[in-house]
Design a protein around this motif. Structure first.
Motif, PDB file in Angstrom:
ATOM      1  N   MET A   1      84.198  18.278  40.665  1.00  0.00           N
ATOM      2  CA  MET A   1      83.219  19.301  40.290  1.00  0.00           C
ATOM      3  C   MET A   1      83.260  19.491  38.776  1.00  0.00           C
ATOM      4  SD  MET A   1      81.224  21.895  40.230  1.00  0.00           S
ATOM      5  CE  MET A   1      81.432  23.407  39.359  1.00  0.00           C
ATOM      6  N   HIS A   2      82.105  19.360  38.155  1.00  0.00           N
ATOM      7  CA  HIS A   2      81.983  19.507  36.698  1.00  0.00           C
ATOM      8  C   HIS A   2      80.999  20.649  36.438  1.00  0.00           C
ATOM      9  CE1 HIS A   2      81.800  17.230  32.592  1.00  0.00           C
ATOM     10  NE2 HIS A   2      81.882  18.546  32.439  1.00  0.00           N
ATOM     11  N   LEU A   3      81.493  21.725  35.830  1.00  0.00           N
ATOM     12  CA  LEU A   3      80.685  22.925  35.580  1.00  0.00           C
ATOM     13  C   LEU A   3      80.273  22.986  34.118  1.00  0.00           C
ATOM     14  CD1 LEU A   3      79.596  25.694  36.618  1.00  0.00           C
ATOM     15  CD2 LEU A   3      81.807  26.673  35.951  1.00  0.00           C
ATOM     16  N   GLY A   4      79.004  23.336  33.895  1.00  0.00           N
ATOM     17  CA  GLY A   4      78.509  23.481  32.535  1.00  0.00           C
ATOM     18  C   GLY A   4      78.103  24.914  32.230  1.00  0.00           C
ATOM     19  N   PHE A   5      78.055  25.220  30.951  1.00  0.00           N
ATOM     20  CA  PHE A   5      77.582  26.522  30.478  1.00  0.00           C
ATOM     21  C   PHE A   5      76.575  26.292  29.361  1.00  0.00           C
ATOM     22  CE2 PHE A   5      81.866  27.393  32.062  1.00  0.00           C
ATOM     23  CZ  PHE A   5      81.671  28.540  32.826  1.00  0.00           C
ATOM     24  N   ILE A   6      75.439  26.950  29.457  1.00  0.00           N
ATOM     25  CA  ILE A   6      74.499  27.023  28.352  1.00  0.00           C
ATOM     26  C   ILE A   6      74.574  28.461  27.855  1.00  0.00           C
ATOM     27  CG2 ILE A   6      72.119  26.799  27.582  1.00  0.00           C
ATOM     28  CD1 ILE A   6      73.346  24.162  28.507  1.00  0.00           C
ATOM     29  N   GLY A   7      75.125  28.634  26.667  1.00  0.00           N
ATOM     30  CA  GLY A   7      75.463  29.953  26.161  1.00  0.00           C
ATOM     31  C   GLY A   7      76.917  30.216  26.496  1.00  0.00           C
ATOM     32  N   PHE A   8      77.750  30.364  25.459  1.00  0.00           N
ATOM     33  CA  PHE A   8      79.175  30.578  25.710  1.00  0.00           C
ATOM     34  C   PHE A   8      79.632  31.867  25.031  1.00  0.00           C
ATOM     35  CE2 PHE A   8      83.760  29.495  25.752  1.00  0.00           C
ATOM     36  CZ  PHE A   8      83.866  29.221  27.109  1.00  0.00           C
ATOM     37  N   GLY A   9      78.979  32.960  25.439  1.00  0.00           N
ATOM     38  CA  GLY A   9      79.372  34.280  24.971  1.00  0.00           C
ATOM     39  C   GLY A   9      80.464  34.856  25.855  1.00  0.00           C
ATOM     40  N   GLU A  10      80.571  36.174  25.858  1.00  0.00           N
ATOM     41  CA  GLU A  10      81.655  36.830  26.595  1.00  0.00           C
ATOM     42  C   GLU A  10      81.618  36.515  28.088  1.00  0.00           C
ATOM     43  OE1 GLU A  10      83.530  41.171  26.332  1.00  0.00           O
ATOM     44  OE2 GLU A  10      81.632  41.174  27.435  1.00  0.00           O
ATOM     45  N   ALA A  11      80.425  36.575  28.694  1.00  0.00           N
ATOM     46  CA  ALA A  11      80.319  36.360  30.143  1.00  0.00           C
ATOM     47  C   ALA A  11      80.814  34.971  30.525  1.00  0.00           C
ATOM     48  CB  ALA A  11      78.879  36.551  30.602  1.00  0.00           C
ATOM     49  N   ALA A  12      80.310  33.946  29.838  1.00  0.00           N
ATOM     50  CA  ALA A  12      80.714  32.575  30.149  1.00  0.00           C
ATOM     51  C   ALA A  12      82.203  32.378  29.881  1.00  0.00           C
ATOM     52  CB  ALA A  12      79.892  31.592  29.328  1.00  0.00           C
ATOM     53  N   PHE A  13      82.694  32.934  28.794  1.00  0.00           N
ATOM     54  CA  PHE A  13      84.112  32.800  28.451  1.00  0.00           C
ATOM     55  C   PHE A  13      85.007  33.409  29.525  1.00  0.00           C
ATOM     56  CE2 PHE A  13      87.691  35.197  26.458  1.00  0.00           C
ATOM     57  CZ  PHE A  13      88.560  34.119  26.304  1.00  0.00           C
ATOM     58  N   GLU A  14      84.666  34.605  29.993  1.00  0.00           N
ATOM     59  CA  GLU A  14      85.503  35.263  30.997  1.00  0.00           C
ATOM     60  C   GLU A  14      85.468  34.497  32.322  1.00  0.00           C
ATOM     61  OE1 GLU A  14      87.553  37.410  30.246  1.00  0.00           O
ATOM     62  OE2 GLU A  14      86.815  38.547  28.538  1.00  0.00           O
ATOM     63  N   LEU A  15      84.295  34.014  32.709  1.00  0.00           N
ATOM     64  CA  LEU A  15      84.198  33.214  33.930  1.00  0.00           C
ATOM     65  C   LEU A  15      85.050  31.952  33.813  1.00  0.00           C
ATOM     66  CD1 LEU A  15      80.371  33.419  34.710  1.00  0.00           C
ATOM     67  CD2 LEU A  15      82.202  34.416  36.077  1.00  0.00           C
ATOM     68  N   ALA A  16      84.887  31.248  32.694  1.00  0.00           N
ATOM     69  CA  ALA A  16      85.616  29.999  32.491  1.00  0.00           C
ATOM     70  C   ALA A  16      87.125  30.222  32.444  1.00  0.00           C
ATOM     71  CB  ALA A  16      85.142  29.323  31.207  1.00  0.00           C
ATOM     72  N   SER A  17      87.548  31.304  31.812  1.00  0.00           N
ATOM     73  CA  SER A  17      88.981  31.601  31.720  1.00  0.00           C
ATOM     74  C   SER A  17      89.592  31.765  33.099  1.00  0.00           C
ATOM     75  CB  SER A  17      89.201  32.884  30.898  1.00  0.00           C
ATOM     76  OG  SER A  17      88.746  32.721  29.582  1.00  0.00           O
TER      77      SER A  17
END
Length: 292
Positions: A1-17
């Motif tokens: 599974m390869h997950l991408g993010f378009i926009g790496f602000g707080e929301a994406a950062f917290e999810l990814a962490s």
């Protein structure tokens, strides 16, 4: 599974962490601010902490991933979907976590469907810094089942609303009427209580009134009771507004409430129910719809 993010602000950062801690190793992100000096260091630091590979274009993200979380401002959601559409691979799951309107979500979904992608309208229902990847998410759209099946393995807390794009966001935005509105009411109430040096008395009185019942019981009692006594309560609010104005406290929340209750009074619900209080809030709402 390869997950991408378009926009790496707080929301994406917290999810990814959070997802990194759950063992998701392949994550790639693009953020249009990455090459701006004011934001570059922050984005690079976040990507390193979360174990996310930054790339220089959104196209690079879409070429690599199975699933992409698009976390952009609500007013950019539709425009971004149009920009991404030519590069979207067939079968890619496109998850829009913005707070744009249900109508915009439907338009974005149509763009994704043209490329045979799977669209998900995802509404995050809690603070990301607290919950990270476990934030409660309401999801709708034809890609929801795949989203849930794939990401629950990594501890994500996703509940399906429907297959209709925009339904999940509708829940979030309607909930905001209360959450944002009540915050404004609290500020106005506390300003007044502090001005008249009666904070403890006011807070204790409200606590006694509200704490003995569930939220739904309180909501039902206030709506049905106000429908019956709307005319009198709007007059009472007029006194409140005059008091606040006399000490130069902004009374905009009270004025808005008075206008809403005056409209309720114009429906003559007391007469329709022959002086008896409606048993349930739904009767009040249905009476309002008939009047319109």
């Amino acid at each position: 599974m390869h997950l991408g993010f378009i926009g790496f602000g707080e929301a994406a950062f917290e999810l990814a962490s959070g997802l990194k801690l759950q063992g998701l190793e392949r994550m790639t992100a693009y953020d249009p601010l990455w090459n701006m000096p004011a934001y570059r260091e922050l984005i690079l630091t976040r990507s390193t902490k979360a174990g996310v590979t930054l790339v220089q274009t959104s196209e690079e993200v879409l070429q690599q991933v199975d699933m992409v979380i698009v976390a952009v401002p609500a007013d950019k959601t539709l425009e971004v979907s149009k920009q991404l559409k030519p590069h979207l691979e067939k079968g890619t799951v496109y998850i829009d976590v913005s707070a744009s309107s249900p109508d915009i979500k439907k338009q974005v979904a149509a763009n994704i469907q043209e490329k045979e992608g799977e669209f998900v309208d995802a509404a995050m229902m809690g603070p990301l810094p607290v919950y990270k990847h476990e934030v409660p998410i309401l999801a709708s759209g034809y890609g929801t089942d795949i989203f849930i099946e794939t990401m629950q393995r990594f501890g994500m807390n996703i509940s399906k609303v429907s297959d209709v794009p925009g339904d999940a966001t509708a829940v979030k935005l309607i909930r905001s009427i209360y959450m944002k509105g009540i915050a404004g009411l609290y500020v106005e109430l506390l300003e007044a209580a502090h001005e008249f040096n009666v904070e403890s008395l006011v807070i204790d009185s409200l606590s006694e009134t509200i704490n003995g019942c569930t939220f739904e019981e309180t909501m039902n009692r206030l709506v049905t009771g106000t429908a019956l006594h709307a005319a009198r309560r709007s007059v009472e609010l007029g006194g409140t507004i005059a008091m606040l104005d006399s000490v130069n406290i902004d009374s905009s929340m009270s004025k808005a409430a008075k206008e809403k209750i005056e409209r309720l009074a114009s429906l003559n619900i007391k007469e329709k129910f022959k002086g008896e209080k409606p048993e349930h809030w739904l009767q009040v709402i249905e009476a309002s719809k008939i009047a319109n």
